[in-house]
Design a protein around this motif. Structure first.
Motif, PDB file in Angstrom:
ATOM      1  N   GLY A 226      -6.167  16.383  -4.942  1.00 39.46           N
ATOM      2  CA  GLY A 226      -6.257  14.389  -4.432  1.00 39.46           C
ATOM      3  C   GLY A 226      -5.738  14.312  -5.964  1.00 39.46           C
ATOM      4  O   GLY A 226      -5.860  14.919  -7.252  1.00 39.46           O
ATOM      5  N   ILE A 227      -6.194  12.800  -6.516  1.00 37.98           N
ATOM      6  CA  ILE A 227      -6.342  12.291  -8.076  1.00 37.98           C
ATOM      7  C   ILE A 227      -7.665  11.688  -7.876  1.00 37.98           C
ATOM      8  O   ILE A 227      -8.052  10.907  -6.732  1.00 37.98           O
ATOM      9  CB  ILE A 227      -5.062  11.551  -7.726  1.00 37.98           C
ATOM     10  N   TYR A 228      -8.184  12.004  -8.624  1.00 31.80           N
ATOM     11  CA  TYR A 228      -9.747  11.546  -9.654  1.00 31.80           C
ATOM     12  C   TYR A 228      -9.840  11.067 -10.723  1.00 31.80           C
ATOM     13  O   TYR A 228      -8.598  10.991 -11.768  1.00 31.80           O
ATOM     14  CB  TYR A 228     -11.051  13.246  -9.450  1.00 31.80           C
ATOM     15  N   SER A 245      -5.217  15.160 -11.042  1.00 34.19           N
ATOM     16  CA  SER A 245      -4.186  15.778 -10.055  1.00 34.19           C
ATOM     17  C   SER A 245      -5.161  17.263  -9.640  1.00 34.19           C
ATOM     18  O   SER A 245      -4.714  18.148 -10.966  1.00 34.19           O
ATOM     19  CB  SER A 245      -2.887  15.291 -10.069  1.00 34.19           C
ATOM     20  N   TYR A 246      -5.741  17.384  -8.950  1.00 31.23           N
ATOM     21  CA  TYR A 246      -6.026  18.055  -8.379  1.00 31.23           C
ATOM     22  C   TYR A 246      -4.972  19.269  -6.629  1.00 31.23           C
ATOM     23  O   TYR A 246      -5.860  18.417  -6.122  1.00 31.23           O
ATOM     24  CB  TYR A 246      -7.051  19.200  -7.679  1.00 31.23           C
ATOM     25  N   PHE A 283     -12.947   9.752  -6.355  1.00 31.24           N
ATOM     26  CA  PHE A 283     -11.914  10.412  -6.418  1.00 31.24           C
ATOM     27  C   PHE A 283     -10.876   8.305  -5.645  1.00 31.24           C
ATOM     28  O   PHE A 283     -11.319   7.558  -5.062  1.00 31.24           O
ATOM     29  CB  PHE A 283     -12.748  10.483  -4.237  1.00 31.24           C
ATOM     30  N   LEU A 284      -9.650   8.892  -6.372  1.00 36.54           N
ATOM     31  CA  LEU A 284      -8.660   7.658  -5.764  1.00 36.54           C
ATOM     32  C   LEU A 284      -8.110   7.976  -4.714  1.00 36.54           C
ATOM     33  O   LEU A 284      -7.351   6.939  -4.309  1.00 36.54           O
ATOM     34  CB  LEU A 284      -8.141   7.510  -7.412  1.00 36.54           C
ATOM     35  N   ARG A 285      -7.666   9.256  -4.736  1.00 35.62           N
ATOM     36  CA  ARG A 285      -6.942   8.797  -3.651  1.00 35.62           C
ATOM     37  C   ARG A 285      -5.798  10.524  -3.165  1.00 35.62           C
ATOM     38  O   ARG A 285      -6.437  11.705  -3.942  1.00 35.62           O
ATOM     39  CB  ARG A 285      -4.888   7.904  -3.472  1.00 35.62           C
ATOM     40  N   GLU A 304      -3.530   5.897 -13.246  1.00 34.14           N
ATOM     41  CA  GLU A 304      -4.222   4.737 -14.998  1.00 34.14           C
ATOM     42  C   GLU A 304      -5.337   3.308 -14.291  1.00 34.14           C
ATOM     43  O   GLU A 304      -6.657   3.658 -14.834  1.00 34.14           O
ATOM     44  CB  GLU A 304      -2.733   5.194 -15.645  1.00 34.14           C
ATOM     45  N   GLU A 305      -4.053   2.960 -13.891  1.00 30.74           N
ATOM     46  CA  GLU A 305      -5.239   1.139 -13.718  1.00 30.74           C
ATOM     47  C   GLU A 305      -6.121   1.743 -13.495  1.00 30.74           C
ATOM     48  O   GLU A 305      -7.445   0.735 -13.338  1.00 30.74           O
ATOM     49  CB  GLU A 305      -3.862   0.411 -13.224  1.00 30.74           C
ATOM     50  N   GLU A 306      -6.619   2.137 -12.226  1.00 28.08           N
ATOM     51  CA  GLU A 306      -7.371   2.217 -11.247  1.00 28.08           C
ATOM     52  C   GLU A 306      -8.565   2.903 -12.111  1.00 28.08           C
ATOM     53  O   GLU A 306      -9.979   2.951 -11.678  1.00 28.08           O
ATOM     54  CB  GLU A 306      -6.973   2.689  -9.745  1.00 28.08           C
ATOM     55  N   ALA A 307      -8.519   4.209 -12.459  1.00 28.57           N
ATOM     56  CA  ALA A 307      -8.937   5.517 -13.103  1.00 28.57           C
ATOM     57  C   ALA A 307      -9.412   4.506 -14.043  1.00 28.57           C
ATOM     58  O   ALA A 307     -10.918   4.691 -14.237  1.00 28.57           O
ATOM     59  CB  ALA A 307      -8.231   6.673 -13.460  1.00 28.57           C
ATOM     60  N   ARG A 308      -8.974   3.679 -14.645  1.00 29.25           N
ATOM     61  CA  ARG A 308      -8.953   2.759 -16.441  1.00 29.25           C
ATOM     62  C   ARG A 308     -10.056   2.297 -16.006  1.00 29.25           C
ATOM     63  O   ARG A 308     -11.052   1.770 -16.644  1.00 29.25           O
ATOM     64  CB  ARG A 308      -8.242   2.337 -16.844  1.00 29.25           C
ATOM     65  N   ALA A 309     -10.214   1.303 -14.362  1.00 30.97           N
ATOM     66  CA  ALA A 309     -11.053   0.219 -13.968  1.00 30.97           C
ATOM     67  C   ALA A 309     -12.766   1.112 -13.927  1.00 30.97           C
ATOM     68  O   ALA A 309     -13.386   0.433 -13.892  1.00 30.97           O
ATOM     69  CB  ALA A 309     -10.934  -0.505 -13.064  1.00 30.97           C
TER      70      ALA A 309
END
Length: 326
Positions: A226-228, A245-246, A283-285, A304-309
């Motif tokens: 997933g994306i982290y 991304s893994y 974990f983002l998605r 990127e936006e979600e991770a920065r937030a």
């Protein structure tokens, strides 16, 4: 800190480390439960004015007995040693574990290693620690052996979290396998962290405007694909927030090997060949297959936006977390 991968027949212990307090266990993860044992050892060592040591075993015993099912290690030996050093231990003794060692008697373990080689003045371990051939040595045996050999034994009860559940390495592995890295951090007391050498990839991310630092994790790594939201530490200690991304990259390959690809925010240098670490904050998605590269790039921008937030409001969970991820 000194790290030994030796046994009592191959290398004498330096005199300055003899007569210390020895915490015994595998301590994979050095999680909050382990630290109840480790902190007891540190407390006793401070009271007595002697060094605090950790006796652990490499490779993990389960990997020796079931080589076809290697253990998903939460903290490989080098990372575990750094965590223990950060706690205040003078030395980590990584005792070689093999089938021959597993057949040594409990009395031999105590007399030759704890009393003879380490000259321990005190031993601290979990309440359910068993050792020796066929697990013949248990808490009662260790207490009695300590009286005979002149060292104190402290047994520490299982540590429970705020929900009264026992914290264990297996429970943390289960959380990571479902991507629950925030919950795993609550059990560990620090953000789950991996480290590996940065390797060359297909450079597709660079072409898309998202160059990544690529790392190959061990095949037994059980982290959910997933994306982290992550924090990346270079070999020189420099820190960068990022999104990782893994997985197997289904949009660009049919059956790629699992790879950890981290896009570092506000960074443009080369990282090839560096031993770096990645700490997981959220974990983002899940990993998805997109219709084309345009839709993939659009999603990467949202990631990127979600991770920065998410990363903008983080703070250390503990002193150990501050050492590893801050």
């Amino acid at each position: 800190m000194t790290v030994f991968y030796r046994n009592e027949t191959k290398e004498p212990l330096p005199p300055e480390l003899e007569g210390g307090v020895v915490a015994i266990g595998n301590f994979d993860g050095v999680h909050r439960g382990h630290r109840s044992v480790l902190e007891r050892a540190l407390d006793i060592a401070r009271q007595r004015g002697v060094p605090a040591l950790v006796l652990t075993f490499e490779p993990h015993p389960r990997t020796v007995f079931r080589p076809d099912q290697p253990v998903f290690r939460l903290t490989p030996a080098p990372l575990k040693a750094r965590l223990l050093e950060a706690m205040g231990f003078r030395s980590v003794i990584e005792y070689p574990f093999d089938r021959a060692f597993s057949q040594r008697s409990a009395e031999d373990f105590v007399s030759s290693i704890l009393a003879g080689w380490l000259k321990a003045c005190a031993v601290v371990t979990g309440f359910d620690f068993h050792f020796g051939r066929a697990r013949e040595g248990g808490p009662a045996f260790l207490m009695e052996a300590g009286r005979r050999h002149g060292f104190e034994v402290s047994l520490v009860d299982a540590f429970r979290d705020e929900g009264a559940e026992v914290i264990s390495s297996s429970r943390i592995r289960d959380l990571l396998s479902t991507g629950e890295v925030a919950e795993a951090a609550g059990q560990l007391g620090y953000r789950y962290t991996v480290e590996a050498e940065v390797i060359s990839g297909e450079k597709l991310g660079r072409k898309l405007g998202y160059p990544t630092a690529n790392m190959q994790l061990p095949p037994e790594a059980g982290l959910r694909a997933g994306i982290y939201a992550v924090r990346f530490r270079r070999q020189n200690g420099a820190l960068f927030d990022g999104v990782a991304s893994y997985g197997r990259r289904p949009t660009v390959t049919e059956n790629g090997a699992p790879l950890l690809e981290t896009f570092l925010f506000d960074f443009s240098d080369s990282l090839y060949g560096e031993l770096c670490s990645v700490s997981f904050f959220g974990f983002l998605r899940e990993e998805l297959k997109f219709d084309g590269l345009d839709s993939l790039v659009a999603q990467m921008k949202r990631d990127e936006e979600e991770a920065r937030a998410l990363l903008s409001g983080i703070s250390p969970l503990s002193e150990l977390d501050a050492t590893i991820a801050f």
